[in-house]
Write a protein that holds these residues in place. Structure first.
Motif, PDB file in Angstrom:
ATOM      1  N   ASN A   1       1.823 -30.417 -29.208  1.00 25.93           N
ATOM      2  CA  ASN A   1       3.259 -30.483 -28.928  1.00 25.93           C
ATOM      3  C   ASN A   1       4.088 -30.445 -30.212  1.00 25.93           C
ATOM      4  O   ASN A   1       3.679 -30.988 -31.235  1.00 25.93           O
ATOM      5  CB  ASN A   1       3.592 -31.762 -28.158  1.00 25.93           C
ATOM      6  N   PRO A   2       5.274 -29.794 -30.145  1.00 26.52           N
ATOM      7  CA  PRO A   2       6.134 -29.705 -31.332  1.00 26.52           C
ATOM      8  C   PRO A   2       6.527 -31.093 -31.843  1.00 26.52           C
ATOM      9  O   PRO A   2       6.782 -31.997 -31.059  1.00 26.52           O
ATOM     10  CB  PRO A   2       7.366 -28.959 -30.831  1.00 26.52           C
ATOM     11  N   LEU A   3       6.559 -31.227 -33.183  1.00 27.27           N
ATOM     12  CA  LEU A   3       6.942 -32.506 -33.787  1.00 27.27           C
ATOM     13  C   LEU A   3       8.438 -32.601 -34.057  1.00 27.27           C
ATOM     14  O   LEU A   3       9.006 -33.691 -34.078  1.00 27.27           O
ATOM     15  CB  LEU A   3       6.165 -32.703 -35.091  1.00 27.27           C
ATOM     16  N   PHE A   4       9.081 -31.460 -34.305  1.00 25.68           N
ATOM     17  CA  PHE A   4      10.524 -31.467 -34.567  1.00 25.68           C
ATOM     18  C   PHE A   4      11.303 -31.398 -33.260  1.00 25.68           C
ATOM     19  O   PHE A   4      11.011 -30.576 -32.395  1.00 25.68           O
ATOM     20  CB  PHE A   4      10.919 -30.290 -35.465  1.00 25.68           C
ATOM     21  N   THR A   5      12.285 -32.270 -33.121  1.00 24.69           N
ATOM     22  CA  THR A   5      13.205 -32.221 -31.985  1.00 24.69           C
ATOM     23  C   THR A   5      14.394 -31.359 -32.397  1.00 24.69           C
ATOM     24  O   THR A   5      14.940 -31.556 -33.476  1.00 24.69           O
ATOM     25  CB  THR A   5      13.718 -33.642 -31.665  1.00 24.69           C
TER      26      THR A   5
ATOM     27  N   LEU B   1      15.087 -18.311 -33.782  1.00 21.47           N
ATOM     28  CA  LEU B   1      13.987 -17.899 -34.659  1.00 21.47           C
ATOM     29  C   LEU B   1      13.506 -19.072 -35.519  1.00 21.47           C
ATOM     30  O   LEU B   1      12.306 -19.319 -35.647  1.00 21.47           O
ATOM     31  CB  LEU B   1      14.464 -16.739 -35.541  1.00 21.47           C
ATOM     32  N   ILE B   2      14.446 -19.821 -36.083  1.00 18.64           N
ATOM     33  CA  ILE B   2      14.081 -20.945 -36.956  1.00 18.64           C
ATOM     34  C   ILE B   2      13.446 -22.075 -36.135  1.00 18.64           C
ATOM     35  O   ILE B   2      12.417 -22.640 -36.529  1.00 18.64           O
ATOM     36  CB  ILE B   2      15.308 -21.457 -37.742  1.00 18.64           C
ATOM     37  N   VAL B   3      14.035 -22.383 -35.000  1.00 20.28           N
ATOM     38  CA  VAL B   3      13.471 -23.442 -34.149  1.00 20.28           C
ATOM     39  C   VAL B   3      12.050 -23.051 -33.716  1.00 20.28           C
ATOM     40  O   VAL B   3      11.133 -23.878 -33.744  1.00 20.28           O
ATOM     41  CB  VAL B   3      14.367 -23.715 -32.919  1.00 20.28           C
ATOM     42  N   HIS B   4      11.873 -21.778 -33.380  1.00 23.34           N
ATOM     43  CA  HIS B   4      10.545 -21.291 -32.986  1.00 23.34           C
ATOM     44  C   HIS B   4       9.526 -21.521 -34.104  1.00 23.34           C
ATOM     45  O   HIS B   4       8.413 -21.982 -33.869  1.00 23.34           O
ATOM     46  CB  HIS B   4      10.605 -19.801 -32.624  1.00 23.34           C
ATOM     47  N   HIS B   5       9.958 -21.206 -35.333  1.00 19.34           N
ATOM     48  CA  HIS B   5       9.058 -21.408 -36.481  1.00 19.34           C
ATOM     49  C   HIS B   5       8.651 -22.879 -36.610  1.00 19.34           C
ATOM     50  O   HIS B   5       7.463 -23.192 -36.752  1.00 19.34           O
ATOM     51  CB  HIS B   5       9.740 -20.928 -37.760  1.00 19.34           C
ATOM     52  N   PHE B   6       9.630 -23.776 -36.540  1.00 25.46           N
ATOM     53  CA  PHE B   6       9.304 -25.206 -36.662  1.00 25.46           C
ATOM     54  C   PHE B   6       8.417 -25.671 -35.504  1.00 25.46           C
ATOM     55  O   PHE B   6       7.478 -26.436 -35.703  1.00 25.46           O
ATOM     56  CB  PHE B   6      10.585 -26.048 -36.746  1.00 25.46           C
ATOM     57  N   HIS B   7       8.715 -25.188 -34.300  1.00 27.68           N
ATOM     58  CA  HIS B   7       7.938 -25.616 -33.138  1.00 27.68           C
ATOM     59  C   HIS B   7       6.498 -25.152 -33.200  1.00 27.68           C
ATOM     60  O   HIS B   7       5.590 -25.863 -32.795  1.00 27.68           O
ATOM     61  CB  HIS B   7       8.609 -25.130 -31.845  1.00 27.68           C
ATOM     62  N   LYS B   8       6.262 -23.949 -33.715  1.00 25.44           N
ATOM     63  CA  LYS B   8       4.874 -23.488 -33.711  1.00 25.44           C
ATOM     64  C   LYS B   8       4.115 -23.945 -34.961  1.00 25.44           C
ATOM     65  O   LYS B   8       2.898 -24.062 -34.935  1.00 25.44           O
ATOM     66  CB  LYS B   8       4.807 -21.976 -33.514  1.00 25.44           C
TER      67      LYS B   8
END
Ligand code: FA5
Ligand code: MG
Length: 417
Positions: free
Chosen positions: A71-75, A56-63
């Motif tokens: 493209n997502p900025l956070f790896t 859920l958290i990774v999804h938030h950062f990616h979108k």
């Protein structure tokens, strides 16, 4: 979690962690029962609450943070083993040589040079050195602690780091740096403007995250605190069902860490978020030990949950609450009988409930066959006797089960076998 962990006998002069042998020395304090947990990787276990929260958290950062190409900025880095050097866990983060967190009573040492990380911050310097400007690191972390409903010697953190070039933080200023004094608001090498800009970016990012997870109306508060690797440092709490809950520690990265990473010309912020207690809040899990349960009644409850169900719009509408189950051992008894055409299975279930009450957790048909000579049909049911709140004795089960047999004989159109 493919690597197997085998703990060596205490008298062996090596200790095996994730398939690798390490020399024991006078700092070694990892125990076989702790080493059993290394490699479980709950954050990478499908359907596990910690895995769901991580996604859920990774999804938030990616979108939320994307470049002009979308493209997502956070790896997101999710598979770094927890074995680190003491240099990574402490020295790379400016932790003083005599800081209490280094003691054998607080941390788990494999030997004097190698340990189980106490926090995901252990990887900050290395990933900046590799050239990453925005990243998340999720992992299992280890601290010596008592075990109760909110403390466990293994838990999970997600580290977030963002570093900036001047043009990305203060495009209209001449510099991010000065040769000044450290104050409550800034490090000696940062201008006040730099420190304030980083603080604003950090707090905005994290408040946005909390509102994404818990809803727009969630109340938050910032407390100032201390970490050796950030200055200033801030702790974020959220108001959840009337109580303030600590969610993460964060701050402006010590410039010495960036120097060490070969990025003296950049500045940055970092946070470390605890996933275990948050996932317990999100799914109403009453005891942290349940997260480690291998009972399939635990993980089965989360199988139906998808990411869209977890977003703030849906959080309040869907019932994601964990349904408690008994942790006492079951006692199983079988009952077999020849049935007649009048036999109705629901009547049987009803009779079980009337005779034994809630203590029967489950009734399962385990065998059914037809006698080829007589044409009679036999059924065998397994009853699982278990209480939610106490251990059930054998005598108690024997008595209930024979009472049940009596009632079956008396009240159902069947012939006991
Ligand atoms: C740290 O571990 C810092 N490395 C966080 C950090 C990262 C600060 C980057 C600055 C920059 P702390 O020990 O407070 O800090 O732990 C961070 C979070 O982990 C806590 O806010 C809490 O959510 C969680 N946490 C800490 N101890 C436990 C525990 N025993 N059980 C479960 N969760 C815990
Ligand atoms: Mg703390």
């Amino acid at each position: 979690s493919s690597a197997r962990t085998i703990s060596s006998a205490p008298e062996a002069n090596t200790v095996c962690v994730l398939g690798k042998e390490y020399k024991r020395d006078d700092m070694t304090n990892v125990t076989p029962s702790l080493l059993e947990k290394v490699g479980r990787e709950l954050h990478n276990t499908k359907d596990h609450p910690i895995n769901l929260l991580k996604k859920l958290i990774v999804h938030h950062f990616h979108k939320t943070y994307i470049n002009t190409a979308g493209n997502p900025l956070f790896t997101s880095i999710e598979n770094i083993p927890p074995v680190v050097t003491t240099e990574q866990n402490f020295d790379s983060l400016c932790v003083a040589k005599d800081h209490i967190s280094r003691s054998r009573s607080d941390s788990y040492y494999i030997n004097s040079e190698t340990m189980l990380r106490t926090h995901t911050s252990a990887h900050q310097r290395d990933f900046i050195k590799m050239g990453l400007d925005r990243f998340l690191v999720t992992g299992d972390v280890y601290r010596r602690d008592e075990i109760d409903s909110t403390h466990y010697p293994v838990f999970h953190q997600m580290e977030g780091v963002r570093v900036y070039l001047k043009q990305n933080l203060l495009p209209r200023s001449k510099t991010m740096f000065e040769d000044g004094e450290e104050t409550d608001e800034k490090q000696s090498r940062h201008t006040l403007e730099t420190s304030k800009a980083l603080e604003l970016e950090l707090k905005t990012t994290l408040e946005r995250l909390v509102k994404y997870i818990f809803g727009e109306e969630t109340q938050t508060r910032w407390n100032s605190c201390y970490f050796p690797f950030t200055h200033p440092s801030f702790e974020l709490e959220i108001l959840f069902r009337g109580e303030w809950v600590e969610m993460l520690g964060s701050g402006i990265m010590r410039q010495e860490i960036l120097d060490d990473a070969g990025a003296s010309f950049k500045t940055g912020w970092a946070f470390g978020l605890g996933l275990d207690r948050l996932s317990m809040l999100l799914f109403s899990i009453p005891d942290i030990r349940l997260l480690w349960s291998k009972d399939e009644r635990f993980i089965d409850q989360f199988k139906h949950i998808t990411l869209p169900m977890l977003t703030k719009e849906n959080l309040n509408k869907k019932d994601l609450s964990f349904k408690p189950f008994s942790t006492f051992l079951p006692r199983c008894e079988d009952v077999a009988f020849w049935i007649t055409p009048e036999f109705n299975e629901n009547d049987f279930h009803e009779l079980v409930r009337a005779t034994c009450g809630d203590i029967v957790e489950k009734v399962e048909l385990i065998d059914s066959f037809e006698n080829s000579k007589t044409g009679k049909v036999s059924r065998c049911y397994r009853l699982v006797y278990r209480s939610m709140d106490r251990a059930v004795t054998k005598d108690e089960v024997d008595e209930l089960h024979s009472k049940l047999r009596e009632n079956i004989e008396k009240l159902l159109p069947v012939e006991l076998r």
